[in-house]
Design a protein around this motif. Structure first.
Motif, PDB file in Angstrom:
ATOM      1  N   GLU A  78      -6.450   3.193   0.573  1.00  0.00           N
ATOM      2  CA  GLU A  78      -5.325   4.125   0.497  1.00  0.00           C
ATOM      3  C   GLU A  78      -4.711   4.033  -0.891  1.00  0.00           C
ATOM      4  OE1 GLU A  78      -1.980   2.894   2.785  1.00  0.00           O
ATOM      5  OE2 GLU A  78      -0.911   4.800   2.586  1.00  0.00           O
ATOM      6  N   ALA A  79      -4.646   5.141  -1.588  1.00  0.00           N
ATOM      7  CA  ALA A  79      -4.036   5.147  -2.917  1.00  0.00           C
ATOM      8  C   ALA A  79      -2.529   4.967  -2.805  1.00  0.00           C
ATOM      9  CB  ALA A  79      -4.361   6.456  -3.638  1.00  0.00           C
ATOM     10  N   LEU A  80      -1.985   4.104  -3.647  1.00  0.00           N
ATOM     11  CA  LEU A  80      -0.546   3.832  -3.638  1.00  0.00           C
ATOM     12  C   LEU A  80       0.121   4.396  -4.893  1.00  0.00           C
ATOM     13  CD1 LEU A  80      -0.677   0.138  -2.416  1.00  0.00           C
ATOM     14  CD2 LEU A  80      -0.261   2.184  -1.037  1.00  0.00           C
ATOM     15  N   LEU A  81      -0.205   3.836  -6.039  1.00  0.00           N
ATOM     16  CA  LEU A  81       0.441   4.190  -7.290  1.00  0.00           C
ATOM     17  C   LEU A  81      -0.582   4.086  -8.403  1.00  0.00           C
ATOM     18  CD1 LEU A  81       3.579   2.017  -6.644  1.00  0.00           C
ATOM     19  CD2 LEU A  81       3.752   4.451  -7.183  1.00  0.00           C
ATOM     20  N   CYS A  82      -0.278   4.764  -9.506  1.00  0.00           N
ATOM     21  CA  CYS A  82      -1.157   4.738 -10.671  1.00  0.00           C
ATOM     22  C   CYS A  82      -0.289   4.747 -11.928  1.00  0.00           C
ATOM     23  CB  CYS A  82      -2.082   5.949 -10.643  1.00  0.00           C
ATOM     24  SG  CYS A  82      -3.081   6.196 -12.126  1.00  0.00           S
ATOM     25  N   ILE A  83      -0.805   4.138 -12.993  1.00  0.00           N
ATOM     26  CA  ILE A  83      -0.093   4.144 -14.269  1.00  0.00           C
ATOM     27  C   ILE A  83      -1.096   4.393 -15.380  1.00  0.00           C
ATOM     28  CG2 ILE A  83      -0.287   1.648 -14.658  1.00  0.00           C
ATOM     29  CD1 ILE A  83       2.645   1.798 -15.745  1.00  0.00           C
ATOM     30  N   ALA A  84      -0.635   5.116 -16.403  1.00  0.00           N
ATOM     31  CA  ALA A  84      -1.507   5.445 -17.523  1.00  0.00           C
ATOM     32  C   ALA A  84      -0.716   5.359 -18.823  1.00  0.00           C
ATOM     33  CB  ALA A  84      -2.105   6.838 -17.335  1.00  0.00           C
ATOM     34  N   GLU A  92       3.358  -3.294   8.235  1.00  0.00           N
ATOM     35  CA  GLU A  92       2.435  -2.210   7.879  1.00  0.00           C
ATOM     36  C   GLU A  92       1.937  -2.308   6.434  1.00  0.00           C
ATOM     37  OE1 GLU A  92       4.238  -1.484  11.482  1.00  0.00           O
ATOM     38  OE2 GLU A  92       5.324  -1.700   9.577  1.00  0.00           O
ATOM     39  N   ASP A  93       2.557  -3.144   5.629  1.00  0.00           N
ATOM     40  CA  ASP A  93       2.102  -3.335   4.251  1.00  0.00           C
ATOM     41  C   ASP A  93       0.944  -4.327   4.156  1.00  0.00           C
ATOM     42  OD1 ASP A  93       5.532  -3.127   3.224  1.00  0.00           O
ATOM     43  OD2 ASP A  93       3.960  -1.609   2.910  1.00  0.00           O
ATOM     44  N   SER A  94       0.607  -4.953   5.253  1.00  0.00           N
ATOM     45  CA  SER A  94      -0.491  -5.915   5.245  1.00  0.00           C
ATOM     46  C   SER A  94      -1.807  -5.222   4.913  1.00  0.00           C
ATOM     47  CB  SER A  94      -0.601  -6.605   6.598  1.00  0.00           C
ATOM     48  OG  SER A  94       0.551  -7.370   6.872  1.00  0.00           O
ATOM     49  N   GLY A  95      -2.645  -5.930   4.171  1.00  0.00           N
ATOM     50  CA  GLY A  95      -3.950  -5.379   3.817  1.00  0.00           C
ATOM     51  C   GLY A  95      -4.473  -6.045   2.565  1.00  0.00           C
ATOM     52  N   ARG A  96      -5.641  -5.593   2.145  1.00  0.00           N
ATOM     53  CA  ARG A  96      -6.188  -6.106   0.894  1.00  0.00           C
ATOM     54  C   ARG A  96      -5.841  -5.101  -0.198  1.00  0.00           C
ATOM     55  NH1 ARG A  96      -8.926 -10.487  -0.046  1.00  0.00           N
ATOM     56  NH2 ARG A  96     -10.137 -10.680  -1.979  1.00  0.00           N
ATOM     57  N   TYR A  97      -5.285  -5.620  -1.263  1.00  0.00           N
ATOM     58  CA  TYR A  97      -4.814  -4.772  -2.351  1.00  0.00           C
ATOM     59  C   TYR A  97      -5.783  -4.864  -3.524  1.00  0.00           C
ATOM     60  CZ  TYR A  97      -0.385  -3.868  -0.046  1.00  0.00           C
ATOM     61  OH  TYR A  97       0.572  -3.439   0.843  1.00  0.00           O
ATOM     62  N   TYR A  98      -6.164  -3.701  -3.994  1.00  0.00           N
ATOM     63  CA  TYR A  98      -7.110  -3.606  -5.106  1.00  0.00           C
ATOM     64  C   TYR A  98      -6.479  -2.838  -6.260  1.00  0.00           C
ATOM     65  CZ  TYR A  98     -10.729  -4.689  -1.619  1.00  0.00           C
ATOM     66  OH  TYR A  98     -11.497  -5.275  -0.630  1.00  0.00           O
ATOM     67  N   CYS A  99      -6.791  -3.265  -7.476  1.00  0.00           N
ATOM     68  CA  CYS A  99      -6.537  -2.404  -8.614  1.00  0.00           C
ATOM     69  C   CYS A  99      -7.877  -1.832  -9.077  1.00  0.00           C
ATOM     70  CB  CYS A  99      -5.822  -3.119  -9.749  1.00  0.00           C
ATOM     71  SG  CYS A  99      -6.689  -4.511 -10.494  1.00  0.00           S
ATOM     72  N   ALA A 100      -7.809  -0.646  -9.611  1.00  0.00           N
ATOM     73  CA  ALA A 100      -9.021   0.053 -10.025  1.00  0.00           C
ATOM     74  C   ALA A 100      -8.736   0.840 -11.292  1.00  0.00           C
ATOM     75  CB  ALA A 100      -9.503   0.978  -8.912  1.00  0.00           C
ATOM     76  N   PHE A 152      -4.556   0.280  -4.838  1.00  0.00           N
ATOM     77  CA  PHE A 152      -4.975   0.765  -3.534  1.00  0.00           C
ATOM     78  C   PHE A 152      -4.756  -0.332  -2.506  1.00  0.00           C
ATOM     79  CE2 PHE A 152      -7.282   4.686  -4.625  1.00  0.00           C
ATOM     80  CZ  PHE A 152      -7.349   4.554  -5.993  1.00  0.00           C
ATOM     81  N   ARG A 153      -4.570   0.073  -1.275  1.00  0.00           N
ATOM     82  CA  ARG A 153      -4.434  -0.854  -0.152  1.00  0.00           C
ATOM     83  C   ARG A 153      -5.472  -0.481   0.895  1.00  0.00           C
ATOM     84  NH1 ARG A 153       1.321  -0.691   2.013  1.00  0.00           N
ATOM     85  NH2 ARG A 153       0.752   1.354   2.826  1.00  0.00           N
ATOM     86  N   GLN A 154      -6.118  -1.504   1.429  1.00  0.00           N
ATOM     87  CA  GLN A 154      -7.111  -1.262   2.462  1.00  0.00           C
ATOM     88  C   GLN A 154      -6.827  -2.132   3.669  1.00  0.00           C
ATOM     89  OE1 GLN A 154     -11.222  -1.669   1.215  1.00  0.00           O
ATOM     90  NE2 GLN A 154     -11.897  -0.333   2.873  1.00  0.00           N
ATOM     91  N   ALA A 155      -6.621  -1.497   4.806  1.00  0.00           N
ATOM     92  CA  ALA A 155      -6.438  -2.206   6.069  1.00  0.00           C
ATOM     93  C   ALA A 155      -7.802  -2.382   6.722  1.00  0.00           C
ATOM     94  CB  ALA A 155      -5.507  -1.413   6.969  1.00  0.00           C
TER      95      ALA A 155
END
Length: 127
Positions: free
Chosen positions: A46-52, A89-97, A37-40
């Motif tokens: 904001e959800a970006l991508l997921c893997i399972a 526009e890609d700037s932000g804090r990136y989280y994995c969850a 996820f990315r948060q401005a």
């Protein structure tokens, strides 16, 4: 106990690349779906991508299609986010969850469905 730790963020110029890492401990990746996820500032995640399990991936942000790629290394219990051609526009804090693996749809773009989050890593794209 499930824990996620992100790393790899930093200050980069537009057009450059970064690879973020999410090290997962306490639970194997096969039991989870991991989302990036990315948060401005002032906005929700904001959800970006997921893997399972089995390499199943899901894209939730059309704007990053072709520039951001998610992958995993099960031997290292780590998920990566490769980011190319970065823009301001890609700037932000990136989280994995993480959320428990479930069928038929292991991945979700709903932040509230993820039960464990890392502390995030800051990405700043600036000339």
């Amino acid at each position: 106990q499930l824990q996620l730790v992100e790393s790899g963020g930093g200050l980069v110029q537009p057009g450059r690349f970064l690879r973020l890492s999410c090290v997962v401990s306490g639970v194997t990746l096969d039991e989870l779906a991991i989302g990036w996820f990315r948060q401005a500032p002032g906005k929700g995640p904001e959800a970006l991508l997921c893997i399972a399990r089995g390499g199943t991936t899901a894209l939730f942000a059309a704007a990053v299609d072709g520039r951001l790629t998610i992958s995993s290394d099960r031997a290292k219990n780590t998920v990566y986010l490769q980011m190319e051609s970065l823009t301001v526009e890609d700037s932000g804090r990136y989280y994995c969850a993480a959320r428990p693996f479930s069928l038929p749809y292991p991945c979700s773009g709903a932040a509230e469905s993820y039960t464990q989050w890392g502390q995030g890593t800051q990405v700043t794209v600036s000339a």
